[in-house]
Scaffold this active site. Structure first.
Site, PDB file in Angstrom:
ATOM      1  N   ASP A   1      21.510  14.673  27.724  1.00  0.00           N
ATOM      2  CA  ASP A   1      21.896  15.437  26.516  1.00  0.00           C
ATOM      3  C   ASP A   1      22.830  14.562  25.681  1.00  0.00           C
ATOM      4  OD1 ASP A   1      22.573  17.572  24.693  1.00  0.00           O
ATOM      5  OD2 ASP A   1      21.911  18.978  26.214  1.00  0.00           O
TER       6      ASP A   1
ATOM      7  N   HIS B   1      21.192  12.054  23.759  1.00  0.00           N
ATOM      8  CA  HIS B   1      20.929  12.629  22.436  1.00  0.00           C
ATOM      9  C   HIS B   1      21.897  12.123  21.373  1.00  0.00           C
ATOM     10  CE1 HIS B   1      18.591  16.266  24.332  1.00  0.00           C
ATOM     11  NE2 HIS B   1      18.114  15.094  24.673  1.00  0.00           N
TER      12      HIS B   1
END
Ligand SMILES: *[C@@H]1O[C@H](CO)[C@@H](O)[C@H](O)[C@H]1NC(C)=O
Ligand SMILES: *[C@@H]1O[C@H](CO)[C@@H](O)[C@H](O)[C@H]1NC(C)=O
Length: 394
Positions: free
Chosen positions: A220, A243
């Protein structure tokens, strides 16, 4: 002759050594967890010995150290409560591992938590939450606990976290909540790219946070700044997979604190989903983002190197067709170069009800397949200068 010249050097050396001793080991009381029954065998539960060492150190009037020697220590949920009477050094030479059964830490939301501690230095060591079995429970859509963050600081002031390695958190690796004057330096975070919600570092409702020197690969965000993050300085981060570095998601709630005075500099993104992102829900909110600078960044095969997305509305859950209430202003992007894996390397998709203002683009060169990439703008206002690839769409 030789004696004459070395004499002053010896005096200076002695002087330095004595200062070193009075400042460190002499004055500091040390509480070695092994003295209270911790065994570095990876099997014996060391939670209670750790807590005993903590409460003695925390209650001591002298500067104190909790010392974790080399070895592997099995620890369950553990909360180190303050306030303490003096400065605490928490020195880890060993590795802390979570129990194999993910339910044992997964229910409380926190694995290792420092709460209400002022003046704490955490040095070195490795923490390994062994999250793989938990992620596979989640991926199968099974009945799983909420998951634990690995290391958290809540309501803490004057914190230094230095040299730590965190592997395979069930959930977020490091969180900083309701804290101030926090420095995180030279840390390493590693979880596989497919592991759900294993963000590297999340900062929320905190002020004066510096992250300097971090190698982060996760499933993430490498770093996310949520509501109430202010006066944040981030430098020398190597992010990927993951991310990217995000502000947000913001604006999920009607009443939110804003994010302000943030600098992200001298960092590299490798094969990440995003580079630098600002992400807000498409619904009314009191929050804002202002006074942010993203500069001196390198993108290597990044999907969305520069992105503002104010239309976040997963599953169209009551927010489609609404504008985001988060006002974005004063955001600078400077000296950003590298490669995008999608044609649109810069997407500035702002709110219809609260357009972005004061965006500044300066010296940007992002290519796609060795050619110029493209940009996309909606409700975005600002200026540009210097080299600009893709072109300014504002
Ligand atoms: C902005 O944040 C930096 C730390 O990153 C701090 O040194 C500076 O004083 C802050 N500026 C304001 C106006 O608060
Ligand atoms: C942008 O970067 C590419 C690849 O490094 C380079 O070939 C190109 O000349 C640069 N463009 C400008 C306008 O500086």
């Amino acid at each position: 002759m030789a004696n004459n010249t070395s004499f002053p050097c010896a005096i200076i050396l002695l002087f330095c050594v004595s200062i070193f001793l009075t400042n460190s080991s002499h004055a500091m009381q040390s509480f070695n967890v092994q003295r209270y029954g911790a065994r570095g065998d990876g099997r014996t539960d060391a939670t209670k010995p750790f807590l005993t060492a903590w409460s003695l150190a925390c209650g001591s009037r002298a500067q104190s150290m909790v010392y974790i020697p080399r070895g592997t220590y099995l620890v369950g949920n553990i909360v180190f409560w303050g306030p303490c009477k003096n400065i605490i050094t928490f020195k880890v030479d060993g590795t802390l591992v979570a129990p194999a059964n993910y339910w044992s830490i997964g229910n409380s939301g926190y694995w290792i938590l420092f709460a209400k501690v002022n003046r704490i230095l955490v040095y070195g060591g490795t923490i390994d939450a062994k999250g793989a079995a938990y992620w596979s429970c989640r991926k199968k859509g099974g009945y799983c606990p909420q998951g634990a963050r690995s290391l958290s600081f809540s309501w803490c002031n004057n914190v230094l976290l230095s040299g730590l390695t965190s592997f395979n958190s069930q959930n977020i690796h490091i969180t900083v909540h309701h804290s101030s004057n926090v420095r995180i330096q030279n840390i390493r975070i590693r979880a596989p790219s497919g592991s759900p919600n294993t963000d590297g570092i999340i900062v929320q409702s905190s002020s004066g946070v510096t992250i300097s020197g971090a190698t982060i690969g996760t499933g993430d965000d490498c770093i996310a700044l949520n509501q109430g993050a202010k006066n944040v300085w981030i430098e020398r981060v190597s992010c990927g997979p993951g991310h990217g570095i995000s502000i947000g998601s913001l604006g999920d709630y009607a009443n939110e604190e804003g994010v302000q005075n943030v600098t992200v500099t001298s960092s590299v993104f490798t094969k990440t989903q995003n580079g630098v992102r600002i992400k807000t829900w498409a619904k009314p909110s009191t929050g804002f983002v202002r006074n942010v600078e993203f500069r001196n960044l390198v993108m290597r095969n990044v999907e969305n190197p520069v992105i503002i997305d104010q239309n976040y509305c997963p599953n169209r859950n009551g927010c489609s067709r609404q504008g985001s209430g988060i006002k974005i202003s004063g955001v600078t992007y400077a000296n950003i170069k590298g490669t995008s894996t999608t044609p649109i390397s810069m997407k500035l998709d702002c709110s219809g009800s609260n357009p972005c203002t004061g965006l500044m683009l300066r010296n940007i060169n992002l290519t796609y397949l060795r050619r110029s990439s493209a940009s996309y703008c909606r409700n975005a206002h600002g200026r540009s200068s210097g080299v600009l690839v893709p072109r300014n769409c504002m």
